[in-house]
Motif scaffolding. Structure first.
Motif, PDB file in Angstrom:
ATOM      1  N   SER A  24      -6.450   3.626  -0.633  1.00 56.53           N
ATOM      2  CA  SER A  24      -7.257   4.367  -0.030  1.00 56.53           C
ATOM      3  C   SER A  24      -7.441   5.750  -0.771  1.00 56.53           C
ATOM      4  O   SER A  24      -6.158   5.881  -1.931  1.00 56.53           O
ATOM      5  CB  SER A  24      -7.439   5.108   1.640  1.00 56.53           C
ATOM      6  OG  SER A  24      -5.665   5.668   0.598  1.00 56.53           O
TER       7      SER A  24
ATOM      8  N   SER B  77       0.649  -1.385  -0.216  1.00 54.74           N
ATOM      9  CA  SER B  77      -0.116  -0.138  -0.019  1.00 54.74           C
ATOM     10  C   SER B  77       0.973   0.795   0.221  1.00 54.74           C
ATOM     11  O   SER B  77       1.946   1.382   0.662  1.00 54.74           O
ATOM     12  CB  SER B  77      -1.061  -0.289   1.289  1.00 54.74           C
ATOM     13  OG  SER B  77      -1.413   1.547   1.240  1.00 54.74           O
ATOM     14  N   LYS B  78       0.109   2.212  -0.709  1.00 57.62           N
ATOM     15  CA  LYS B  78       1.388   4.321  -0.909  1.00 57.62           C
ATOM     16  C   LYS B  78       0.367   4.423  -0.784  1.00 57.62           C
ATOM     17  O   LYS B  78      -1.196   4.945  -1.316  1.00 57.62           O
ATOM     18  CB  LYS B  78       1.150   3.557  -2.188  1.00 57.62           C
ATOM     19  CG  LYS B  78       3.211   4.438  -2.555  1.00 57.62           C
ATOM     20  CD  LYS B  78       3.048   4.498  -4.168  1.00 57.62           C
ATOM     21  CE  LYS B  78       4.201   3.379  -4.157  1.00 57.62           C
ATOM     22  NZ  LYS B  78       4.846   3.623  -5.591  1.00 57.62           N
ATOM     23  N   LYS B  79       0.976   5.606   0.278  1.00 52.76           N
ATOM     24  CA  LYS B  79      -0.008   6.957  -0.246  1.00 52.76           C
ATOM     25  C   LYS B  79       0.819   8.196  -1.200  1.00 52.76           C
ATOM     26  O   LYS B  79       1.461   8.012  -1.366  1.00 52.76           O
ATOM     27  CB  LYS B  79       0.642   7.662   1.930  1.00 52.76           C
ATOM     28  CG  LYS B  79      -0.385   9.057   1.713  1.00 52.76           C
ATOM     29  CD  LYS B  79      -0.161   8.863   3.462  1.00 52.76           C
ATOM     30  CE  LYS B  79      -0.855  10.335   3.569  1.00 52.76           C
ATOM     31  NZ  LYS B  79      -2.401  10.715   3.473  1.00 52.76           N
TER      32      LYS B  79
ATOM     33  N   PRO C 260      -6.781   9.101  -2.475  1.00 48.02           N
ATOM     34  CA  PRO C 260      -5.771  10.001  -2.413  1.00 48.02           C
ATOM     35  C   PRO C 260      -7.256  11.419  -2.408  1.00 48.02           C
ATOM     36  O   PRO C 260      -7.426  11.930  -3.084  1.00 48.02           O
ATOM     37  CB  PRO C 260      -4.856  10.064  -3.552  1.00 48.02           C
ATOM     38  CG  PRO C 260      -4.756   9.162  -3.974  1.00 48.02           C
ATOM     39  CD  PRO C 260      -6.578   8.208  -4.199  1.00 48.02           C
TER      40      PRO C 260
ATOM     41  N   THR D 135       0.858  11.311  -2.068  1.00 47.65           N
ATOM     42  CA  THR D 135       1.032  12.709  -1.741  1.00 47.65           C
ATOM     43  C   THR D 135       0.306  13.449  -2.773  1.00 47.65           C
ATOM     44  O   THR D 135       0.631  13.331  -4.236  1.00 47.65           O
ATOM     45  CB  THR D 135       2.729  13.241  -1.514  1.00 47.65           C
ATOM     46  OG1 THR D 135       3.090  13.300  -3.029  1.00 47.65           O
ATOM     47  CG2 THR D 135       3.446  12.397  -0.904  1.00 47.65           C
TER      48      THR D 135
ATOM     49  N   ILE E  47      -2.523   1.676  -4.039  1.00 48.84           N
ATOM     50  CA  ILE E  47      -3.365   2.540  -3.359  1.00 48.84           C
ATOM     51  C   ILE E  47      -4.523   2.078  -2.335  1.00 48.84           C
ATOM     52  O   ILE E  47      -5.099   0.716  -3.321  1.00 48.84           O
ATOM     53  CB  ILE E  47      -4.210   3.267  -4.058  1.00 48.84           C
ATOM     54  CG1 ILE E  47      -2.689   4.174  -4.606  1.00 48.84           C
ATOM     55  CG2 ILE E  47      -4.187   4.502  -3.094  1.00 48.84           C
ATOM     56  CD1 ILE E  47      -2.840   5.671  -5.709  1.00 48.84           C
TER      57      ILE E  47
END
Length: 259
Positions: free
Chosen positions: A42, A11-13, A44, A15, A40
């Motif tokens: 969630s 999982s990656k947030k 963004p 920005t 991903i």
């Protein structure tokens, strides 16, 4: 349901800086943001600051929920969410009144997860709901008067929904691999559902693409077989017609002789 993401990225947030760096201009001059296959899980929220995005690709990720604030992305005309784990769409999806193309293929959508507000997407031209768990469709979809292509393949439909029968501009519909019990009057619907997929090959994950290609080859073999059968059925017509012509000539000679 096969998602094809086992062993994929963690999982990656996302920005705002990452999103801006991923922005590209399409050959048609559209601003496209491609965040596909990035792990991903969630949606963004930083995308709310990118108000000029017209095409958004979040396919092949790990999204389970689409937030209510998606309704604020009113400039988006093309939205691809295929191959995630989405079980429900928020009512605010109906606020995307500029949306022309929506791809929700290969998710976990049940009929309860498809809100009536989807009927507010009156600009929608293509909608792909294939490879989900739909048993019915919202009756409000009857208001999608600009819809041209609809994908419903690999669901749990037992009948062609009445709400799509009245759509005036619908030209292509795919209902293959549903437990639909066609009656004699539904033959047109059955024929119209053959072999039409509503997403580009480049947007499909490997497993989905292989499945589509296998189905395409099956349909091609079926068409060739049907054509061969028709030729066989008509190949013997020359002889009966010749015999019939000889009999007609003989009768004519006999009639002339009697006169």
């Amino acid at each position: 349901m096969v998602k094809g993401k086992k062993g994929g990225p963690k999982s990656k947030k996302i920005t705002l800086k990452m999103a801006r760096n991923a922005l590209r201009m399409t050959p048609e001059g559209k601003r496209r943001l491609d965040l596909s296959n990035m792990g991903i899980d969630s949606f963004p929220k930083c995308l709310l600051k990118l108000t000029d995005v017209e095409e958004l690709d979040l396919s092949r990720n790990q999204l389970k929920k689409i937030p209510e604030f998606i309704g604020q992305l009113t400039g988006v005309r093309w939205l691809d969410l295929h191959s995630n784990y989405i079980e429900q769409l928020p009512r605010s999806i109906g606020q995307l009144d500029a949306l022309c193309h929506l791809n929700l293929c290969n998710n976990s959508l049940g009929s309860a997860g498809l809100p009536a507000d989807i009927g507010n997407l009156t600009s929608l031209q293509t909608l792909n709901l294939g490879m989900n768990r739909l048993t019915t469709l919202p009756q409000t979809m009857a208001t999608l008067t600009n819809l041209r292509e609809l994908g419903l393949f690999d669901n749990l439909l037992t009948a062609i929904p009445e709400c799509i029968r009245v759509l005036p501009n619908l030209r292509k519909i795919n209902t293959t691999r549903n437990p639909i019990a066609y009656t004699q009057g539904d033959t047109k619907d059955a024929k119209a559902s053959e072999g039409i997929y509503l997403i580009r090959e480049v947007d499909l994950c490997k497993l989905c693409l292989e499945k589509c290609k296998e189905e395409r080859q099956r349909l091609k073999r079926k068409r060739l077989s049907d054509q061969s059968q028709r030729r066989s059925n008509f190949s013997g017509l020359i002889t009966p017609n010749s015999v019939a012509q000889k009999k007609a000539n003989a009768n004519l000679i006999q009639l002339n002789s009697s006169v």
